[in-house]
Design an enzyme around this catalytic site. Sequence first.
Site, PDB file in Angstrom:
ATOM      1  N   GLU A   1      -0.712  10.807   0.771  1.00  0.00           N
ATOM      2  CA  GLU A   1      -1.989  10.107   0.930  1.00  0.00           C
ATOM      3  C   GLU A   1      -2.218   9.606   2.342  1.00  0.00           C
ATOM      4  O   GLU A   1      -3.322   9.678   2.861  1.00  0.00           O
ATOM      5  CB  GLU A   1      -2.069   8.924  -0.050  1.00  0.00           C
ATOM      6  CG  GLU A   1      -3.469   8.319  -0.174  1.00  0.00           C
ATOM      7  CD  GLU A   1      -3.817   7.295   0.889  1.00  0.00           C
ATOM      8  OE1 GLU A   1      -5.012   6.939   0.992  1.00  0.00           O
ATOM      9  OE2 GLU A   1      -2.939   6.835   1.636  1.00  0.00           O
ATOM     10  N   GLU A   2      -1.168   9.063   2.960  1.00  0.00           N
ATOM     11  CA  GLU A   2      -1.364   8.394   4.259  1.00  0.00           C
ATOM     12  C   GLU A   2      -1.801   9.361   5.364  1.00  0.00           C
ATOM     13  O   GLU A   2      -2.199   8.927   6.443  1.00  0.00           O
ATOM     14  CB  GLU A   2      -0.091   7.635   4.685  1.00  0.00           C
ATOM     15  CG  GLU A   2       0.225   6.406   3.819  1.00  0.00           C
ATOM     16  CD  GLU A   2      -0.791   5.262   3.949  1.00  0.00           C
ATOM     17  OE1 GLU A   2      -1.753   5.384   4.728  1.00  0.00           O
ATOM     18  OE2 GLU A   2      -0.601   4.257   3.248  1.00  0.00           O
TER      19      GLU A   2
ATOM     20  N   ASP B   1      -5.726   2.051  -5.490  1.00  0.00           N
ATOM     21  CA  ASP B   1      -5.187   1.803  -4.152  1.00  0.00           C
ATOM     22  C   ASP B   1      -5.661   0.430  -3.684  1.00  0.00           C
ATOM     23  O   ASP B   1      -6.628  -0.116  -4.216  1.00  0.00           O
ATOM     24  CB  ASP B   1      -5.636   2.911  -3.182  1.00  0.00           C
ATOM     25  CG  ASP B   1      -4.624   3.160  -2.070  1.00  0.00           C
ATOM     26  OD1 ASP B   1      -3.872   2.227  -1.727  1.00  0.00           O
ATOM     27  OD2 ASP B   1      -4.609   4.284  -1.523  1.00  0.00           O
TER      28      ASP B   1
ATOM     29  N   ASP C   1       0.866  -1.179   0.000  1.00  0.00           N
ATOM     30  CA  ASP C   1       0.000   0.000   0.000  1.00  0.00           C
ATOM     31  C   ASP C   1       0.901   1.226   0.000  1.00  0.00           C
ATOM     32  O   ASP C   1       1.509   1.537   1.017  1.00  0.00           O
ATOM     33  CB  ASP C   1      -0.901  -0.034   1.238  1.00  0.00           C
ATOM     34  CG  ASP C   1      -1.677   1.243   1.460  1.00  0.00           C
ATOM     35  OD1 ASP C   1      -1.735   2.074   0.541  1.00  0.00           O
ATOM     36  OD2 ASP C   1      -2.223   1.418   2.572  1.00  0.00           O
TER      37      ASP C   1
HETATM   38 ZN   LIG Z   1      -3.027   3.480   0.203  1.00  0.00          ZN
END
Ligand SMILES: [Zn+2]
Length: 347
Positions: free
Chosen positions: A222-223, A243, A188
């Site tokens: 993003e995180e 994702d 991820d």
């Molecule tokens: Zn992700």
Amino acid sequence: MSLPKIDEKYFTTFLVDLLNIASPTGFAEPAIEFVEKELSKYKQLELSRTRKGALVAKWKVESDLPPVALTAHVDTLGAVVKEIKSNGRLKLSRIGGLQWPTVETEGVWVITAKGEKIRGSVLIDTASGHIYGTNDTPRNDAHMEVRLDARTTSEKETRALGINVGDCVAFDTRTEVTGGFIRSRFMDDKACVANLVAAIKSLADSGQSPVRSVYFHISNYEEVGHGASAGIPSDVAELISVDMAVVGEGQESDEFHTTLCIKDSGGPYHEGLNKKMRGIAEKHGIPYKTDVYPFYGSDGEAFWRAGGDVALSLIGPGIDASHNYERAHMDGLNATTNWIMAYLLER
Ligand SMILES: [Zn+2]
């Protein structure tokens, strides 16, 4: 129309190389640079950066259709040095949704502001079994620490190593390619960045082009929830967030399929674009599932929240044990690459 062939060896090599580049959110520049260098090989692409540091690759095509965009992120969970303790060890502040038990005893690199790297590992502060027995110290910010592989027993000695509060701490990924599976931290979302790059390569190598202009947006925040909130041009009509899909008890997704997410913590995605994505998958025989993710937000939703006016879908390969020691299978990964290519080739 049949899809170009995926170069699995290229995909795997690119992904493993990307996984081996430390890129916690806020410190993702080396990973962005790596993708930028790879994409610069494709003369079809015009590369640019947002001020925030995201990479945008535009594949310009003459078409009567409005452009579309796909986004995936290279930033990962990680930590920064929060405090240098009097015994020379480090307390950390976590980046993103990192859970302490998933990294207990893991190797880390402390990366200083000057770019020096100091090795260490994450331990509970009551680590010795011969002192504390089977201890039930809570695994939390107060009790987890980095033991440096350097001779230091004081704050002064640790500072002398060049370490300061705010330095990046990157966890080992323990990447292993094994029997069709890829097992690693931070699949991820590096797996999906590899999906995008592999799709570009297959299209370019086969001499095909998307049916309309496409922006590939490689996000770096993003995180923490706001990666793609900027950097998607306003004429983009459709956005595909690529994702990971959530695999585990109660989920439809698995490692051998790609998934269309209907709803996550941010609510439902765009029904019309979802319908189009299902139609494309069915036409090309792409093995996919639909699913609902319990604790999940995407970069596409970040763009929606920032006022982005697009149709939005979320697709991605099933990743087991997400934000933990993750694992994916080539079947789910290939299905995702194929779905991306099919989307780019269909009107
Ligand atoms: Zn992700």
